[in-house]
Enzyme design. Structure first.
Site, PDB file in Angstrom:
ATOM      1  N   ARG A   1       0.868  -1.174   0.000  1.00  0.00           N
ATOM      2  CA  ARG A   1       0.000   0.000   0.000  1.00  0.00           C
ATOM      3  C   ARG A   1       0.904   1.223   0.000  1.00  0.00           C
ATOM      4  O   ARG A   1       2.035   1.181   0.510  1.00  0.00           O
ATOM      5  CB  ARG A   1      -0.901   0.028   1.234  1.00  0.00           C
ATOM      6  CG  ARG A   1      -1.843  -1.157   1.380  1.00  0.00           C
ATOM      7  CD  ARG A   1      -2.657  -1.040   2.656  1.00  0.00           C
ATOM      8  NE  ARG A   1      -3.616  -2.137   2.804  1.00  0.00           N
ATOM      9  CZ  ARG A   1      -3.388  -3.245   3.511  1.00  0.00           C
ATOM     10  NH1 ARG A   1      -2.231  -3.404   4.133  1.00  0.00           N
ATOM     11  NH2 ARG A   1      -4.313  -4.187   3.603  1.00  0.00           N
TER      12      ARG A   1
ATOM     13  N   LYS B   1      -2.225  -2.003   7.971  1.00  0.00           N
ATOM     14  CA  LYS B   1      -3.402  -1.444   8.635  1.00  0.00           C
ATOM     15  C   LYS B   1      -3.499  -1.964  10.065  1.00  0.00           C
ATOM     16  O   LYS B   1      -3.250  -3.138  10.331  1.00  0.00           O
ATOM     17  CB  LYS B   1      -4.669  -1.816   7.869  1.00  0.00           C
ATOM     18  CG  LYS B   1      -4.847  -1.053   6.558  1.00  0.00           C
ATOM     19  CD  LYS B   1      -6.189  -1.406   5.925  1.00  0.00           C
ATOM     20  CE  LYS B   1      -6.434  -0.583   4.672  1.00  0.00           C
ATOM     21  NZ  LYS B   1      -7.736  -0.900   4.048  1.00  0.00           N
TER      22      LYS B   1
ATOM     23  N   HIS C   1      -1.878   2.539  -6.161  1.00  0.00           N
ATOM     24  CA  HIS C   1      -2.574   1.279  -5.894  1.00  0.00           C
ATOM     25  C   HIS C   1      -2.555   0.360  -7.119  1.00  0.00           C
ATOM     26  O   HIS C   1      -2.724  -0.857  -6.989  1.00  0.00           O
ATOM     27  CB  HIS C   1      -4.019   1.561  -5.466  1.00  0.00           C
ATOM     28  CG  HIS C   1      -4.499   0.649  -4.384  1.00  0.00           C
ATOM     29  ND1 HIS C   1      -3.933   0.621  -3.126  1.00  0.00           N
ATOM     30  CD2 HIS C   1      -5.477  -0.280  -4.358  1.00  0.00           C
ATOM     31  CE1 HIS C   1      -4.547  -0.280  -2.381  1.00  0.00           C
ATOM     32  NE2 HIS C   1      -5.485  -0.848  -3.110  1.00  0.00           N
TER      33      HIS C   1
ATOM     34  N   ARG D   1      -0.020  -2.258  -6.708  1.00  0.00           N
ATOM     35  CA  ARG D   1      -0.451  -3.318  -5.786  1.00  0.00           C
ATOM     36  C   ARG D   1      -1.386  -4.295  -6.499  1.00  0.00           C
ATOM     37  O   ARG D   1      -1.253  -5.512  -6.357  1.00  0.00           O
ATOM     38  CB  ARG D   1      -1.144  -2.656  -4.594  1.00  0.00           C
ATOM     39  CG  ARG D   1      -1.636  -3.613  -3.514  1.00  0.00           C
ATOM     40  CD  ARG D   1      -2.045  -2.779  -2.291  1.00  0.00           C
ATOM     41  NE  ARG D   1      -2.915  -3.484  -1.374  1.00  0.00           N
ATOM     42  CZ  ARG D   1      -2.499  -4.288  -0.411  1.00  0.00           C
ATOM     43  NH1 ARG D   1      -1.208  -4.525  -0.256  1.00  0.00           N
ATOM     44  NH2 ARG D   1      -3.358  -4.873   0.413  1.00  0.00           N
TER      45      ARG D   1
ATOM     46  N   HIS E   1      -4.251  -8.803   3.545  1.00  0.00           N
ATOM     47  CA  HIS E   1      -5.710  -8.782   3.630  1.00  0.00           C
ATOM     48  C   HIS E   1      -6.155  -9.562   4.859  1.00  0.00           C
ATOM     49  O   HIS E   1      -5.713 -10.692   5.081  1.00  0.00           O
ATOM     50  CB  HIS E   1      -6.343  -9.414   2.387  1.00  0.00           C
ATOM     51  CG  HIS E   1      -6.280  -8.542   1.176  1.00  0.00           C
ATOM     52  ND1 HIS E   1      -6.429  -9.025  -0.109  1.00  0.00           N
ATOM     53  CD2 HIS E   1      -6.086  -7.206   1.051  1.00  0.00           C
ATOM     54  CE1 HIS E   1      -6.322  -8.023  -0.973  1.00  0.00           C
ATOM     55  NE2 HIS E   1      -6.127  -6.918  -0.297  1.00  0.00           N
TER      56      HIS E   1
END
Length: 304
Positions: free
Chosen positions: A148, A172, A244, A247, A270
């Site tokens: 990211r 994240k 992005h 990615r 993810h």
């Protein structure tokens, strides 16, 4: 009245869920929309007094404002998280979002770059400029690791294990993962560190940041976006490209090459495999095209 609920929810997101500032801000923006709606309706309801029909009217209201289906779905997700907090803190005993439906979304992939197009972008870099080696290292790393943009600009030197072929990425919610890094990216990162970064002034507090701007501070996400946009223009690539895109291209090329979906999920960071499964749609099309090109019985008559 809702100020207290909002502050509590904000603290819960940060402390209990360990979300980033950007994610927390997005959730709070969603709840702010709800309170705006309640004020317009003249409803002095607490979270415990809100019912499903009230929330359904709220969703219709934001739809009438012209909010996209994606934004509506995000707000429904935010409401569910808010009521999860309310249940944990015993602010309510009933969750009115349990039967609240979000708009059905078509999951589509954005533009991806072929390997040749990625090479065209890298070749468009002016390596005679001071930032040339840095920019090449950035693109090589983005494509090699599927990062990211926030992970890229925050990448730390202490998280590089180039001798072992891995980088430690902080994603994240401050979740860490180890991601393989390819030989081309390793070579270019070493060139950048040896011939460019070591001679740069470094701003206090940014000593461990890998990619620096001219002032010796971490790059912004906007700077990465602008760099890629300019390179696309120079390379004559007319696709809608953003950081992005690298990615998505990373994941697409892995799946097309037969990579295990669980492995791709791990490398992308993810949380749910369903997020990664969007690439299986493209994989099926790729397989169909491959079959059409190479299988003698596909769209052809079998010999009798």
């Amino acid at each position: 009245m809702w100020v207290t609920y909002k502050k509590g929810f904000q603290a819960w997101l940060r402390l209990e869920k360990s979300l980033s500032d950007n994610s927390v801000e997005a959730y709070m923006h969603d709840i702010e929309k709800l309170t705006q709606f309640l004020q317009l309706q003249g409803w002095m309801f607490t979270p415990a007094q809100l019912e499903l029909e009230h929330l359904q009217k709220f969703i219709r209201w934001i739809a009438e404002l012209g909010m996209t289906q994606t934004s509506q779905a995000r707000i429904v997700s935010g409401l569910r998280s808010f009521y999860k907090y309310c249940l944990v803190e015993q602010l309510t005993t009933i969750d009115p979002t349990a039967l609240l439906e979000a708009p059905k979304l078509m999951r589509t992939l954005p533009d991806t770059l072929s390997f040749q197009e990625i090479e065209m972008l890298i070749d468009a870099i002016d390596r005679s400029k001071t930032e040339g080696e840095r920019n090449k290292a950035i693109l090589e790393t983005m494509y090699s690791c599927g990062l990211r943009v926030s992970e890229l600009v925050g990448l730390q030197i202490s998280c590089l294990f180039l001798d072992s072929g891995f980088v430690r990425v902080i994603g994240k919610g401050n979740k860490e993962r180890l991601v393989p890094i390819g030989d081309n990216a390793i070579k270019q990162v070493n060139i950048y560190m040896e011939h460019t970064r070591r001679f740069m002034p470094v701003k206090h507090g940014h000593e461990d940041i890998l990619f620096l701007n001219r002032r010796g501070a971490a790059l912004s996400r906007v700077m990465i976006f602008l760099m890629i946009r300019d390179l696309a223009a120079k390379a004559g690539i007319r696709k809608n490209i953003s950081p992005h895109t690298f990615r998505h291209s990373f994941a697409t090329h892995l799946v097309e090459g037969g990579a295990d979906l669980r492995a791709v999920q791990e490398m992308l960071g993810h949380e749910s495999i369903t997020t990664t499964e969007i690439y299986t749609h493209l994989d099926r099309e790729f397989l169909r095209m491959t079959l059409a090109s190479h299988h003698p019985a596909f769209n052809k008559s079998l010999p009798r």
